[in-house]
Write a protein that holds these residues in place. Structure first.
Motif, mmCIF file in Angstrom:
data_model
loop_
_atom_site.group_PDB
_atom_site.id
_atom_site.type_symbol
_atom_site.label_atom_id
_atom_site.label_comp_id
_atom_site.label_asym_id
_atom_site.label_seq_id
_atom_site.Cartn_x
_atom_site.Cartn_y
_atom_site.Cartn_z
ATOM 1 N N ARG A 247 -2.287 5.122 2.417
ATOM 2 C CA ARG A 247 -2.245 5.086 3.881
ATOM 3 C C ARG A 247 -2.724 6.406 4.474
ATOM 4 O O ARG A 247 -3.463 6.422 5.450
ATOM 5 C CB ARG A 247 -0.822 4.762 4.365
ATOM 6 N N ARG A 248 -2.295 7.511 3.866
ATOM 7 C CA ARG A 248 -2.733 8.821 4.372
ATOM 8 C C ARG A 248 -4.236 8.988 4.196
ATOM 9 O O ARG A 248 -4.908 9.532 5.069
ATOM 10 C CB ARG A 248 -1.962 9.953 3.687
ATOM 11 N N GLY B 92 2.063 5.286 0.210
ATOM 12 C CA GLY B 92 1.879 6.302 1.246
ATOM 13 C C GLY B 92 0.614 7.115 1.061
ATOM 14 O O GLY B 92 -0.032 7.500 2.037
ATOM 15 N N ILE C 280 0.870 -1.176 0.000
ATOM 16 C CA ILE C 280 0.000 0.000 0.000
ATOM 17 C C ILE C 280 0.897 1.213 0.000
ATOM 18 O O ILE C 280 1.799 1.341 0.828
ATOM 19 C CB ILE C 280 -0.904 -0.001 1.243
ATOM 20 N N THR D 207 -5.907 1.762 16.699
ATOM 21 C CA THR D 207 -6.030 2.778 15.654
ATOM 22 C C THR D 207 -6.426 4.117 16.262
ATOM 23 O O THR D 207 -5.856 5.164 15.933
ATOM 24 C CB THR D 207 -7.057 2.344 14.595
ATOM 25 N N ASP E 194 -6.451 6.574 4.149
ATOM 26 C CA ASP E 194 -7.062 5.714 5.173
ATOM 27 C C ASP E 194 -6.999 6.395 6.546
ATOM 28 O O ASP E 194 -7.966 6.361 7.301
ATOM 29 C CB ASP E 194 -6.359 4.355 5.261
ATOM 30 N N ALA E 195 -5.862 6.989 6.840
ATOM 31 C CA ALA E 195 -5.692 7.658 8.132
ATOM 32 C C ALA E 195 -6.673 8.819 8.257
ATOM 33 O O ALA E 195 -7.306 8.999 9.300
ATOM 34 C CB ALA E 195 -4.255 8.154 8.300
#
Length: 194
Positions: A8-9, A5, A3, A48, A11-12
């Motif tokens: 991931r960002r 970056g 995945i 999380t 998703d975050a």
């Protein structure tokens, strides 16, 4: 498949938004709601949640700041032109709705924020109310025989008292706007000695 970056960002960001939305909804009804309940409602795990907010206090602070920004935006939209009494009635109605909706978050925030931070977050709504009361005093429609600071304290006490009364079930929520408006306007009204 790795995945990247950017994913991931994204998703975050979605996780943070979900956590803040769930925390806002739950804290608005229960200032003591647990982190587990918030995580479950957000659809994330505790790990999380704690990855984004290192403590419950940090989460409550983030929710409080978000609610205060939303509240300030809503109150800025209130028309304060015209007769000071009519403007006060509109401001009280809007303020009451926000107090009722988010009152429990204020309780949670008082545990998470320092007294100085609490004063800072209330500055803008207090400034707006102060300016309107001062205008009504200058126009001769609000009494001048007591300190303006006392009048503001009275308005705040009525709003918080109404919130507590509604949450206890002493007053139906649908009656509170009228009761808050009528009580505050009566307290501010010029009397024969005012």
């Amino acid at each position: 498949m790795a995945i990247d970056g950017t994913a991931r960002r994204a998703d975050a960001r979605r996780n943070v938004e979900s956590i803040l939305e769930a925390a806002t909804a739950l804290l608005a009804t229960d200032p003591a709601v647990s982190v587990n309940e918030i995580a479950r409602a957000a659809g994330v795990g505790r790990v999380t949640l704690y990855g984004h907010f290192p403590s419950r206090a940090a989460l409550v602070e983030a929710v409080s700041r978000r609610v205060i920004a939303s509240t300030d935006q809503a109150l800025t939209a209130v028309d304060l032109d015209g007769d000071a009494r009519d403007a006060m009635a509109r401001l009280l109605a809007a303020t009451w709705q926000l107090t009722y909706r988010f009152g429990a978050i204020v309780v949670a925030a008082s545990d998470a924020l320092t007294p100085e931070e609490m004063r800072r977050v209330h500055e803008e709504p207090a400034r707006r109310m102060r300016a309107l009361v001062a205008r009504g005093r200058d126009e001769g429609v609000f009494r001048r025989d007591m300190p303006l600071s006392w009048q503001l304290t009275t308005v705040q006490a009525v709003l918080h008292g109404a919130s507590a009364a509604v949450h206890r079930g002493d007053v139906p929520a649908e009656d509170a706007t009228r009761l808050v408006r009528d009580t505050v306007l009566a307290a501010l009204a010029v009397t024969s000695s005012g």
